[in-house]
Design a protein around this motif. Structure first.
Motif, PDB file in Angstrom:
ATOM      1  N   THR A   1     125.121 123.263  92.214  1.00  0.00           N
ATOM      2  CA  THR A   1     124.380 124.212  93.023  1.00  0.00           C
ATOM      3  C   THR A   1     125.311 125.347  93.415  1.00  0.00           C
ATOM      4  O   THR A   1     126.324 125.120  94.065  1.00  0.00           O
ATOM      5  N   GLU A   2     124.979 126.555  93.002  1.00  0.00           N
ATOM      6  CA  GLU A   2     125.798 127.716  93.321  1.00  0.00           C
ATOM      7  C   GLU A   2     125.385 128.258  94.679  1.00  0.00           C
ATOM      8  O   GLU A   2     124.194 128.413  94.967  1.00  0.00           O
ATOM      9  N   GLU A   3     126.381 128.541  95.498  1.00  0.00           N
ATOM     10  CA  GLU A   3     126.108 129.026  96.842  1.00  0.00           C
ATOM     11  C   GLU A   3     127.209 129.978  97.268  1.00  0.00           C
ATOM     12  O   GLU A   3     128.386 129.700  97.078  1.00  0.00           O
ATOM     13  N   VAL A   4     126.817 131.089  97.856  1.00  0.00           N
ATOM     14  CA  VAL A   4     127.763 132.045  98.427  1.00  0.00           C
ATOM     15  C   VAL A   4     127.724 131.879  99.931  1.00  0.00           C
ATOM     16  O   VAL A   4     126.653 131.884 100.550  1.00  0.00           O
ATOM     17  N   ARG A   5     128.905 131.716 100.519  1.00  0.00           N
ATOM     18  CA  ARG A   5     129.025 131.611 101.975  1.00  0.00           C
ATOM     19  C   ARG A   5     129.620 132.919 102.477  1.00  0.00           C
ATOM     20  O   ARG A   5     130.781 133.220 102.235  1.00  0.00           O
ATOM     21  N   LEU A   6     128.810 133.679 103.175  1.00  0.00           N
ATOM     22  CA  LEU A   6     129.185 135.033 103.580  1.00  0.00           C
ATOM     23  C   LEU A   6     129.381 135.095 105.090  1.00  0.00           C
ATOM     24  O   LEU A   6     128.447 134.874 105.853  1.00  0.00           O
ATOM     25  N   PRO A   7     130.611 135.402 105.558  1.00  0.00           N
ATOM     26  CA  PRO A   7     130.806 135.572 106.999  1.00  0.00           C
ATOM     27  C   PRO A   7     130.207 136.895 107.478  1.00  0.00           C
ATOM     28  O   PRO A   7     130.453 137.947 106.892  1.00  0.00           O
ATOM     29  N   VAL A   8     129.424 136.840 108.538  1.00  0.00           N
ATOM     30  CA  VAL A   8     128.753 138.022 109.078  1.00  0.00           C
ATOM     31  C   VAL A   8     128.967 138.052 110.590  1.00  0.00           C
ATOM     32  O   VAL A   8     128.659 137.080 111.284  1.00  0.00           O
ATOM     33  N   ILE A   9     129.493 139.162 111.092  1.00  0.00           N
ATOM     34  CA  ILE A   9     129.670 139.346 112.521  1.00  0.00           C
ATOM     35  C   ILE A   9     128.400 139.968 113.087  1.00  0.00           C
ATOM     36  O   ILE A   9     127.943 141.008 112.603  1.00  0.00           O
TER      37      ILE A   9
ATOM     38  N   LEU B   1     122.214 142.346 100.343  1.00  0.00           N
ATOM     39  CA  LEU B   1     122.084 142.904  99.001  1.00  0.00           C
ATOM     40  C   LEU B   1     123.357 142.612  98.232  1.00  0.00           C
ATOM     41  O   LEU B   1     124.460 142.898  98.703  1.00  0.00           O
ATOM     42  N   GLU B   2     123.202 142.033  97.054  1.00  0.00           N
ATOM     43  CA  GLU B   2     124.334 141.803  96.170  1.00  0.00           C
ATOM     44  C   GLU B   2     124.156 142.685  94.937  1.00  0.00           C
ATOM     45  O   GLU B   2     123.223 142.489  94.158  1.00  0.00           O
ATOM     46  N   ASP B   3     125.039 143.673  94.805  1.00  0.00           N
ATOM     47  CA  ASP B   3     124.910 144.683  93.746  1.00  0.00           C
ATOM     48  C   ASP B   3     123.530 145.327  93.782  1.00  0.00           C
ATOM     49  O   ASP B   3     122.908 145.582  92.740  1.00  0.00           O
ATOM     50  N   GLY B   4     123.034 145.588  94.989  1.00  0.00           N
ATOM     51  CA  GLY B   4     121.760 146.273  95.177  1.00  0.00           C
ATOM     52  C   GLY B   4     120.534 145.394  95.100  1.00  0.00           C
ATOM     53  O   GLY B   4     119.422 145.888  95.299  1.00  0.00           O
ATOM     54  N   VAL B   5     120.691 144.090  94.846  1.00  0.00           N
ATOM     55  CA  VAL B   5     119.557 143.174  94.714  1.00  0.00           C
ATOM     56  C   VAL B   5     119.465 142.306  95.964  1.00  0.00           C
ATOM     57  O   VAL B   5     120.447 141.671  96.358  1.00  0.00           O
TER      58      VAL B   5
ATOM     59  N   TYR C   1     128.887 134.563 112.188  1.00  0.00           N
ATOM     60  CA  TYR C   1     128.012 133.559 111.596  1.00  0.00           C
ATOM     61  C   TYR C   1     128.416 133.354 110.136  1.00  0.00           C
ATOM     62  O   TYR C   1     129.104 134.185 109.541  1.00  0.00           O
ATOM     63  N   VAL C   2     127.935 132.247 109.564  1.00  0.00           N
ATOM     64  CA  VAL C   2     128.075 132.015 108.131  1.00  0.00           C
ATOM     65  C   VAL C   2     126.681 132.054 107.513  1.00  0.00           C
ATOM     66  O   VAL C   2     125.817 131.240 107.858  1.00  0.00           O
ATOM     67  N   VAL C   3     126.461 133.010 106.627  1.00  0.00           N
ATOM     68  CA  VAL C   3     125.188 133.167 105.925  1.00  0.00           C
ATOM     69  C   VAL C   3     125.344 132.606 104.513  1.00  0.00           C
ATOM     70  O   VAL C   3     126.298 132.947 103.811  1.00  0.00           O
ATOM     71  N   THR C   4     124.441 131.742 104.112  1.00  0.00           N
ATOM     72  CA  THR C   4     124.502 131.158 102.769  1.00  0.00           C
ATOM     73  C   THR C   4     123.287 131.584 101.959  1.00  0.00           C
ATOM     74  O   THR C   4     122.174 131.680 102.479  1.00  0.00           O
ATOM     75  N   TYR C   5     123.533 131.832 100.688  1.00  0.00           N
ATOM     76  CA  TYR C   5     122.448 132.151  99.759  1.00  0.00           C
ATOM     77  C   TYR C   5     122.866 131.786  98.348  1.00  0.00           C
ATOM     78  O   TYR C   5     124.062 131.701  98.030  1.00  0.00           O
ATOM     79  N   ARG C   6     121.863 131.543  97.512  1.00  0.00           N
ATOM     80  CA  ARG C   6     122.105 131.265  96.097  1.00  0.00           C
ATOM     81  C   ARG C   6     121.923 132.574  95.337  1.00  0.00           C
ATOM     82  O   ARG C   6     120.815 133.124  95.307  1.00  0.00           O
ATOM     83  N   PRO C   7     122.987 133.098  94.721  1.00  0.00           N
ATOM     84  CA  PRO C   7     122.877 134.402  94.065  1.00  0.00           C
ATOM     85  C   PRO C   7     121.876 134.382  92.921  1.00  0.00           C
ATOM     86  O   PRO C   7     121.793 133.407  92.168  1.00  0.00           O
ATOM     87  N   LYS C   8     121.108 135.462  92.820  1.00  0.00           N
ATOM     88  CA  LYS C   8     120.099 135.547  91.760  1.00  0.00           C
ATOM     89  C   LYS C   8     120.734 135.702  90.383  1.00  0.00           C
ATOM     90  O   LYS C   8     120.124 135.345  89.380  1.00  0.00           O
TER      91      LYS C   8
END
Length: 408
Positions: free
Chosen positions: A76-84, A104-108, A364-371
């Protein structure tokens, strides 16, 4: 009606063959009257044969598992993105939910799976070497650096893990990762020391090594420095910064770059010009060909200002390096989603240490599965990240992008 009585009506019971069981004896007697003995025997034989062939149902045996078969692995691919995330007053907002954030990842646009807060890991990196002063006479000071670190530490959340590192002639770990606040304070008060040189690039590389094994999404480093490297270092700064960026650490910097450019407060003294004692002159002390008490380049002072051409050139070069360093430090902080603080006084430096602690606590830690699957990315591919708020009054900040890990 016969003899005043209702005639008795008799009903003959109807008998039905139970083809699923044995025929009752009365049914057999009835059939014997209607069928010939041969037909009756055939019917009874067929009934007994049907029951003998009926077997109780048993479940089919399950196929035996082959012990040599390997289990199926699902990645399972997951990006963990720190967000203030802060409110309109600059304070931590505890009410953030996935619908409040647009990534948005590369505009998506990405589909956010979760938004949560996890305990932070903060590496404090203290610059205690090469205390040069600018043209105004102000310089970074080890005691001030220590006080700023203590102020920041006291403002961090109790569940924060902290490590302390100092660098001067070399890089030294003063306190390994711990949540023991008292032990860390003791180290800051007793073990911080100064040196002649400043190995900033070495410290960046060491910070990357210390942070790479901490939980992703909670990595922070706070530099208290002017960002200047003393000559003679063996570590390339660009490569060191690249390795730190690869750890996906949020970088905060409390910078001396504006502080050292300020005018040193003047003290009341007599308006007399005096020559600096020749014993403090490096040319006289190191050149045995000069007669005692003489120097090629005498230096004079008015109040506390030294009119030494060599020293002035050194300070001017230092201020030029400081200005270049400020741009590098600013870019490093903004790229990682952190912030650079540019205090001009000691009081501002202590106040902005509290601001830096607030930044760490608002993450915070935001997680998403990149498209776009990470496994399909080229080695070293960079993906640009944009984060925006979908709620009025909520301000968000995060890193500008990330490099896809090469281990995939």
């Amino acid at each position: 009606m016969v003899n005043g009585h209702q005639p008795e009506t008799r009903y003959r019971p109807q008998h039905v063959l139970d083809w699923g069981g044995q025929t009752p004896a009365r049914n057999v007697s009835l059939m014997s009257k209607r069928f010939s003995p041969l037909v009756l025997i055939l019917m009874l034989a067929a009934n007994v044969l049907g029951q003998s062939q009926r077997k109780p149902s048993t479940p089919l045996p399950s196929p035996a598992l082959n012990e040599q078969d390997e289990p199926v692995k699902v990645f399972t691919e997951e990006v963990r993105l720190p967000v203030i995330a802060v409110d309109q007053y600059g304070h931590y907002d505890p009410t953030v939910v996935p619908d409040d954030i647009l990534v948005l990842e590369d505009g998506v646009a990405q589909q956010i799976k979760s938004v949560r807060r996890i305990p932070a890991n903060v590496l404090l990196v203290l610059d205690t070497g090469g205390e040069l002063s600018g043209l105004g006479g102000m310089s970074k000071r080890t005691n001030l650096t220590k006080d700023v670190a203590i102020e920041l530490l006291n403002r961090l959340r109790d569940d924060t893990s902290v490590e302390v590192m100092q660098f001067n002639n070399s890089v030294e770990i003063l306190q390994s990762w711990t949540r023991d606040r008292a032990a860390t304070l003791k180290v800051l008060k007793s073990k911080v020391s100064s040196g002649k040189r400043s190995r900033f690039s070495d410290a960046i590389l060491a910070a990357a090594q210390q942070l790479k094994d901490r939980p992703e999404g909670s990595r922070h480093v706070v530099f208290i420095t002017d960002g200047i490297d003393a000559p003679g270092g063996k570590v390339d700064r660009a490569q060191a910064m690249k390795q730190l960026a690869a750890t996906r650490t949020t970088v905060h910097i409390i910078s001396y770059t504006e502080f050292v450019r300020q005018e040193k407060p003047k003290q009341k003294q007599s308006d007399t010009i005096r020559q600096v004692p020749t014993s403090h002159d490096p040319i006289t002390s190191n050149d045995p060909t000069q007669p005692p008490g003489t120097t090629r380049s005498p230096a004079y002072v008015l109040h506390s200002i030294t009119f030494d051409p060599a020293m002035r050139r050194q300070r001017k070069a230092y201020e030029a390096d400081v200005m270049n360093s400020q741009q590098v430090l600013k870019a490093m902080a903004e790229e990682t989603g952190g912030q650079i603080f540019l205090p001009k006084t000691s009081d501002e430096m202590l106040a902005q240490a509290r601001d830096a602690a607030r930044e760490v606590g608002a993450e915070y830690v935001v997680t998403y599965r990149p498209k776009r699957p990470l496994s399909a990315a080229e080695k070293g591919q960079y993906r640009r990240i944009e984060v925006a708020s979908r709620r009025v009054g909520l301000s968000l900040r995060s890193r500008r992008g990330y490099v896809v890990p090469s281990q995939l």
